[in-house]
Motif scaffolding. Structure first.
Motif, PDB file in Angstrom:
ATOM      1  N   GLY A  18      20.529   6.523  38.019  1.00  0.00           N
ATOM      2  CA  GLY A  18      20.630   5.512  39.052  1.00  0.00           C
ATOM      3  C   GLY A  18      22.090   5.178  39.300  1.00  0.00           C
ATOM      4  O   GLY A  18      22.861   4.975  38.361  1.00  0.00           O
ATOM      5  N   LEU A  19      22.493   5.125  40.568  1.00  0.00           N
ATOM      6  CA  LEU A  19      23.873   4.838  40.942  1.00  0.00           C
ATOM      7  C   LEU A  19      23.900   3.555  41.755  1.00  0.00           C
ATOM      8  O   LEU A  19      23.462   3.530  42.907  1.00  0.00           O
ATOM      9  N   SER A  20      24.393   2.485  41.153  1.00  0.00           N
ATOM     10  CA  SER A  20      24.443   1.182  41.811  1.00  0.00           C
ATOM     11  C   SER A  20      25.770   1.004  42.519  1.00  0.00           C
ATOM     12  O   SER A  20      26.822   1.328  41.976  1.00  0.00           O
ATOM     13  N   GLY A  21      25.729   0.462  43.730  1.00  0.00           N
ATOM     14  CA  GLY A  21      26.951   0.182  44.463  1.00  0.00           C
ATOM     15  C   GLY A  21      27.254   1.161  45.574  1.00  0.00           C
ATOM     16  O   GLY A  21      28.215   0.969  46.324  1.00  0.00           O
ATOM     17  N   VAL A  22      26.466   2.242  45.684  1.00  0.00           N
ATOM     18  CA  VAL A  22      26.663   3.211  46.756  1.00  0.00           C
ATOM     19  C   VAL A  22      25.321   3.530  47.393  1.00  0.00           C
ATOM     20  O   VAL A  22      24.262   3.262  46.823  1.00  0.00           O
ATOM     21  N   SER A  23      25.360   4.117  48.584  1.00  0.00           N
ATOM     22  CA  SER A  23      24.129   4.504  49.260  1.00  0.00           C
ATOM     23  C   SER A  23      24.373   5.750  50.083  1.00  0.00           C
ATOM     24  O   SER A  23      25.503   6.087  50.433  1.00  0.00           O
ATOM     25  N   VAL A  24      23.301   6.471  50.383  1.00  0.00           N
ATOM     26  CA  VAL A  24      23.353   7.617  51.285  1.00  0.00           C
ATOM     27  C   VAL A  24      22.421   7.322  52.452  1.00  0.00           C
ATOM     28  O   VAL A  24      21.328   6.775  52.269  1.00  0.00           O
ATOM     29  N   ASN A  25      22.877   7.653  53.657  1.00  0.00           N
ATOM     30  CA  ASN A  25      22.064   7.359  54.836  1.00  0.00           C
ATOM     31  C   ASN A  25      20.785   8.188  54.855  1.00  0.00           C
ATOM     32  O   ASN A  25      19.705   7.679  55.141  1.00  0.00           O
ATOM     33  N   ASP A  26      20.918   9.460  54.583  1.00  0.00           N
ATOM     34  CA  ASP A  26      19.774  10.363  54.493  1.00  0.00           C
ATOM     35  C   ASP A  26      19.839  11.072  53.148  1.00  0.00           C
ATOM     36  O   ASP A  26      20.903  11.199  52.554  1.00  0.00           O
ATOM     37  N   ALA A  27      18.677  11.538  52.686  1.00  0.00           N
ATOM     38  CA  ALA A  27      18.640  12.255  51.411  1.00  0.00           C
ATOM     39  C   ALA A  27      19.535  13.488  51.482  1.00  0.00           C
ATOM     40  O   ALA A  27      19.564  14.194  52.487  1.00  0.00           O
ATOM     41  N   LEU A  28      20.289  13.721  50.412  1.00  0.00           N
ATOM     42  CA  LEU A  28      21.152  14.892  50.299  1.00  0.00           C
ATOM     43  C   LEU A  28      20.640  15.751  49.161  1.00  0.00           C
ATOM     44  O   LEU A  28      20.204  15.241  48.135  1.00  0.00           O
ATOM     45  N   SER A  29      20.708  17.059  49.324  1.00  0.00           N
ATOM     46  CA  SER A  29      20.265  17.955  48.259  1.00  0.00           C
ATOM     47  C   SER A  29      20.997  19.278  48.394  1.00  0.00           C
ATOM     48  O   SER A  29      21.607  19.571  49.424  1.00  0.00           O
ATOM     49  N   GLY A  30      20.936  20.069  47.337  1.00  0.00           N
ATOM     50  CA  GLY A  30      21.603  21.356  47.379  1.00  0.00           C
ATOM     51  C   GLY A  30      21.254  22.218  46.186  1.00  0.00           C
ATOM     52  O   GLY A  30      20.649  21.751  45.214  1.00  0.00           O
ATOM     53  N   LYS A  71      19.581  16.374  43.964  1.00  0.00           N
ATOM     54  CA  LYS A  71      19.144  15.592  45.127  1.00  0.00           C
ATOM     55  C   LYS A  71      19.646  14.165  44.990  1.00  0.00           C
ATOM     56  O   LYS A  71      19.589  13.567  43.914  1.00  0.00           O
ATOM     57  N   LEU A  72      20.155  13.618  46.090  1.00  0.00           N
ATOM     58  CA  LEU A  72      20.619  12.234  46.159  1.00  0.00           C
ATOM     59  C   LEU A  72      19.846  11.516  47.251  1.00  0.00           C
ATOM     60  O   LEU A  72      19.802  11.983  48.401  1.00  0.00           O
ATOM     61  N   ASP A  73      19.206  10.393  46.926  1.00  0.00           N
ATOM     62  CA  ASP A  73      18.570   9.588  47.956  1.00  0.00           C
ATOM     63  C   ASP A  73      18.616   8.118  47.542  1.00  0.00           C
ATOM     64  O   ASP A  73      18.814   7.785  46.374  1.00  0.00           O
ATOM     65  N   THR A  74      18.488   7.249  48.522  1.00  0.00           N
ATOM     66  CA  THR A  74      18.528   5.811  48.292  1.00  0.00           C
ATOM     67  C   THR A  74      17.162   5.207  48.580  1.00  0.00           C
ATOM     68  O   THR A  74      16.617   5.378  49.671  1.00  0.00           O
ATOM     69  N   THR A  75      16.611   4.526  47.577  1.00  0.00           N
ATOM     70  CA  THR A  75      15.313   3.871  47.710  1.00  0.00           C
ATOM     71  C   THR A  75      15.402   2.483  47.113  1.00  0.00           C
ATOM     72  O   THR A  75      15.887   2.312  45.994  1.00  0.00           O
ATOM     73  N   ALA A  76      14.928   1.492  47.853  1.00  0.00           N
ATOM     74  CA  ALA A  76      14.885   0.098  47.379  1.00  0.00           C
ATOM     75  C   ALA A  76      16.246  -0.371  46.877  1.00  0.00           C
ATOM     76  O   ALA A  76      16.354  -1.052  45.858  1.00  0.00           O
ATOM     77  N   GLY A  77      17.292   0.009  47.589  1.00  0.00           N
ATOM     78  CA  GLY A  77      18.621  -0.473  47.255  1.00  0.00           C
ATOM     79  C   GLY A  77      19.342   0.275  46.160  1.00  0.00           C
ATOM     80  O   GLY A  77      20.491  -0.048  45.855  1.00  0.00           O
ATOM     81  N   MET A  78      18.712   1.278  45.531  1.00  0.00           N
ATOM     82  CA  MET A  78      19.379   2.057  44.483  1.00  0.00           C
ATOM     83  C   MET A  78      19.394   3.533  44.864  1.00  0.00           C
ATOM     84  O   MET A  78      18.394   4.085  45.299  1.00  0.00           O
ATOM     85  N   THR A  79      20.558   4.130  44.696  1.00  0.00           N
ATOM     86  CA  THR A  79      20.679   5.571  44.916  1.00  0.00           C
ATOM     87  C   THR A  79      20.351   6.303  43.630  1.00  0.00           C
ATOM     88  O   THR A  79      20.844   5.950  42.557  1.00  0.00           O
ATOM     89  N   ARG A  80      19.502   7.321  43.745  1.00  0.00           N
ATOM     90  CA  ARG A  80      19.103   8.104  42.571  1.00  0.00           C
ATOM     91  C   ARG A  80      19.629   9.531  42.703  1.00  0.00           C
ATOM     92  O   ARG A  80      19.559  10.126  43.780  1.00  0.00           O
ATOM     93  N   LEU A  81      20.127  10.027  41.611  1.00  0.00           N
ATOM     94  CA  LEU A  81      20.558  11.417  41.517  1.00  0.00           C
ATOM     95  C   LEU A  81      19.585  12.143  40.605  1.00  0.00           C
ATOM     96  O   LEU A  81      19.436  11.786  39.441  1.00  0.00           O
TER      97      LEU A  81
END
Length: 409
Positions: free
Chosen positions: A81-93, A103-113
């Motif tokens: 969980g990454l607090s303090g940042v957000s991504v507009n759309d899910a990123l993956s690679g 994969k990086l996405d933001t749900t309920a205010g928390m960005t998850r890697l």
């Protein structure tokens, strides 16, 4: 009774190398950047490494606090969980080495890697690097290492000279590791960049602080006894929390923050030293009890026992900080004017690490004409920092194991 001594294992070599080099390098393989079109706070994601160790670096526009959400026994994946940042759309690679995909996405205010692994692997290390040396982004670094199958013996493979060895994570607890040959000193030049600090008649605080930090670094390195890390060595802004994380990630033996005082009365002058106050101690304890970058190396599933361990560590750290502060005042006396009550306490963020002795030195009042003149005089600056080096030498001459604490069975 038998006295057992345990040491906190740090990772100063990797962090120091990253800070000084100003870029991240993993193995002989170049790190492949992945740009994000609609990325929010994420600038790019880079990977590099081999099947034995792989590094993922997220370049960010702001500071971040990381937290491992998955279990340590999940060897097929890891979720942070990454607090303090957000991504507009899910990123993956696609991944590289031990990382099959990310994969990086933001749900309920928390960005998850989310990291999916190739074979059994785990996150061994994670830390934040602030902007420095011309790099304008924060860099959140995740090191992944291979996990040997259970009940088998795996012969360690030689690591190429170009590959910096991964340091043990701070969460490990091992007995009686060999002592480092050099103590690690973190020097923090207060303010910087868009935060200039106090204004004197002819100078800004951020510039005075940086000049003093560079002078102290030069004198410390000249002794050959210390490894020095600067939280900033240019006119750059570094988040206060990031400064503490730099010290903890380097497993620092001492943290010195340099500032220049100010006040409404232009006649007030003199240096002073701050150590952590009781209110700051409680904040530091809460930080240390939380998972993430500020958690202590000693953990316990029992919250009461965990708090006792934190209190023991914190008490020892406060005592060491106070001891060093008094040594600094003794050495500075006669070299520069001191305030009448020169040893003070406060809850400054840069003093909050529960396991790194830390002081904040106010070198003089930039709002006082004579103090400002001395603060900008290279000769006086050298004399003052020379006395600080003497205090550091005396502090470590006591032969106290600053990165250790005793546990009585």
């Amino acid at each position: 009774m038998i006295r057992r001594v345990w040491r906190f294992v740090g990772d100063g070599k990797i962090v120091l190398a990253s800070l000084l080099a100003g870029f991240i390098l993993v193995g002989a393989t170049d790190i492949t950047p992945v740009e994000a079109a609609n990325k929010g706070d994420v600038v790019k994601v880079r990977l590099g490494g081999t099947q034995s160790q792989t590094r993922l670096v997220i370049d960010l526009g702001s500071s971040v606090r990381g937290e491992l959400l998955s279990r340590d026994t999940d060897y097929d994946k890891a979720v942070l969980g990454l607090s303090g940042v957000s991504v507009n759309d899910a990123l993956s690679g696609q991944g590289q080495g031990l990382i099959r995909s990310w994969k990086l996405d933001t749900t309920a205010g928390m960005t998850r890697l989310r990291l999916d692994f190739n074979g059994d692997a785990k996150v061994a290390k994670r830390f934040l690097l602030p902007p420095s040396d011309g790099i304008s982004t924060y860099r959140y670094v995740v090191d992944v290492v291979s996990v040997a199958p259970q009940n088998t013996t795996v012969k360690p493979q030689p690591i190429e000279k170009a590959v910096p060895p991964l340091a043990p994570a701070r969460t490990e607890l091992v007995a009686e590791q060999p002592r480092r040959t050099k103590k690690v000193i973190v020097i923090d030049a207060g303010h910087g960049g868009h935060d200039p600090g106090a204004k004197g008649a002819n100078s800004w605080e951020k510039d005075v602080n940086l000049a003093a930090a560079r002078a102290l670094k030069t004198k410390l390195e000249a002794t050959g006894r210390y490894k020095v890390i600067m939280t900033r060595d240019t006119d750059a802004y570094v988040d206060k929390v990031a400064r503490v994380r730099i010290a903890r990630s380097a497993n620092a033996d001492l943290f010195i923050s340099l500032h220049s005082d100010s006040g409404p009365d232009a006649n007030v002058r003199g240096a002073s030293i701050y150590t952590l106050s009781d209110s700051g101690t409680e904040r530091a304890a809460k930080n240390a009890m939380n998972r993430g970058d500020w958690s202590l190396a000693v953990q316990s599933p029992d919250k009461i026992v965990g708090r006792i361990l934190v209190d023991l560590t914190q008490r020892a750290t406060k005592n060491r900080s106070a001891t060093f502060a008094e040594l600094m005042l003794d050495n500075l006396d006669g070299t520069t004017p001191l305030l009448k009550s020169s040893h003070r306490q406060a809850g400054f963020v840069v003093l909050l690490a529960a396991d790194v002795p830390a002081v904040l030195l106010e070198m003089g009042f930039i709002t006082n004409a004579e103090d400002e003149r001395l603060l900008n005089d290279s000769g006086q600056r050298g004399r003052m920092m020379g006395q600080v080096v003497k205090a550091i030498d005396q502090y470590f001459a006591n032969d106290v194991r600053y990165a250790s604490f005793a546990m009585m069975p």
